[in-house]
Design an enzyme around this catalytic site. Sequence first.
Site, PDB file in Angstrom:
ATOM      1  CG  ASN A 108      -1.583   1.570   1.430  1.00 18.84           C
ATOM      2  OD1 ASN A 108      -2.442   1.604   0.428  1.00 18.84           O
ATOM      3  ND2 ASN A 108      -1.625   1.882   2.417  1.00 18.84           N
TER       4      ASN A 108
ATOM      5  CB  SER B  21       5.339   5.203   4.017  1.00 19.09           C
ATOM      6  OG  SER B  21       5.612   6.257   4.651  1.00 19.09           O
TER       7      SER B  21
ATOM      8  CG  ASP C  39      -2.540   3.847   6.387  1.00 19.64           C
ATOM      9  OD1 ASP C  39      -3.221   3.110   5.757  1.00 19.64           O
ATOM     10  OD2 ASP C  39      -3.379   4.646   6.683  1.00 19.64           O
TER      11      ASP C  39
HETATM   12  C1  GRF Z   1      -2.903   9.002  -2.877  1.00 23.85           C
HETATM   13  O1  GRF Z   1      -1.924  10.754  -2.022  1.00 23.85           O
HETATM   14  C2  GRF Z   1      -2.117   7.881  -1.552  1.00 23.85           C
HETATM   15  O2  GRF Z   1      -1.202   8.581  -1.198  1.00 23.85           O
HETATM   16  C3  GRF Z   1      -3.244   7.616  -1.277  1.00 23.85           C
HETATM   17  O3  GRF Z   1      -4.294   7.856  -1.513  1.00 23.85           O
HETATM   18  C4  GRF Z   1      -4.201   9.111  -2.948  1.00 23.85           C
HETATM   19  C5  GRF Z   1      -4.239   7.778  -4.306  1.00 23.85           C
HETATM   20  O4  GRF Z   1      -4.440   8.934  -5.539  1.00 23.85           O
HETATM   21  N1  GRF Z   1      -3.236   6.079  -0.702  1.00 23.85           N
HETATM   22  P1  GRF Z   1      -4.172   7.961  -6.445  1.00 23.85           P
HETATM   23  O5  GRF Z   1      -5.763   7.599  -6.921  1.00 23.85           O
HETATM   24  O6  GRF Z   1      -3.411   7.195  -6.534  1.00 23.85           O
HETATM   25  O7  GRF Z   1      -4.212   9.197  -6.933  1.00 23.85           O
END
Ligand code: GRF
Length: 318
Positions: free
Chosen positions: A110, A139, A148
């Site tokens: 993730n 991260s 997370d």
């Molecule tokens: C990103 O900020 C990621 O860190 C978080 O969700 C957002 C997803 O953005 N888990 P995208 O859909 O990849 O543009």
Amino acid sequence: MVMRRVRVGVLISGTGSNMAALLYASRAADCPYEIVLVASNNPQAPGLTLAAAEGVATFALAHKGMARADHDLAMDAALRGADVQFVALGGYMRILTPEFVGRWEGRMLNIHPSLLPKYPGLHTYEQALANGDTHAGCSVHIVTTELDGGPVVGQTPVAVLPGDTPETLAARVLIAEHQLFSRCLADLVTQGSSPEHLAAQVRERALALPETDEVVSHGMPCFGIVKGKKFAYVSLNHHGDGQTALLVKISGLDEQAMLIEQDPARYYRPAYFGDGWIAIRLDLGDTDWGAIGDWLARSWRSIAPRKLTGLIDVADQF
Ligand code: GRF
């Protein structure tokens, strides 16, 4: 030699810019993975349209009105149906059931927009700004049942600028995310075929058995009872065969033949070892490490002296 790429499925809920970053990185000739499925709990996710336009298979199933476990099962079925080996979560806004997490243990990453363990969950940019952090960041971590909370495999700090708002900061963190995610995913999928990594996985499990030690035998890591017999070998590129395999003891020729017939890609008769041993490939990318642990325990038991197996039998009763 034609490189077989590791098959990755990406789960998204929205924009999918991280999915796009993974996808375009995978277009490089030396990228060790390919994106074979993009799946979403949101049929309207813009990332699905992009994936489809780029010729990647998509799957969408709205979670509304479905039990979480059923939705997860359907996602899992889609991933398995596409022969996915690793999963990347790119903004997948769903809490996953422990069953789903368990099925992808060690094979699901993730990306999260903070320097974990700081700020799990939502509103990470707001928190970084409110706390006057000099750096925000992102991260990538292995997914465990703790939100997370799994082991972090990569991080990029991103400087906070004077006048930053959550939006301006998020936009810069996203640039860092797009660089980081692909690198971490490439590392994870190649680790699975690295002989050192595979030998270390065996070592951890073999040395956890009572009274065992490790020696090197004909260049192979070899595990045995201290001052006693050997119960496992790791075959590393034996005579340049390019393979990594575990050798354990079995009951004899019949079992050996049965295993090889059952799954000829995974099992083979190890040269020079005879009928009492089987070789199990560790480098196919889908190794069931629980099963490997069982094979090691069984092999250990077959050679361990009574006084040791007796101890285990007693322990097993509790
Ligand atoms: C990103 O900020 C990621 O860190 C978080 O969700 C957002 C997803 O953005 N888990 P995208 O859909 O990849 O543009």
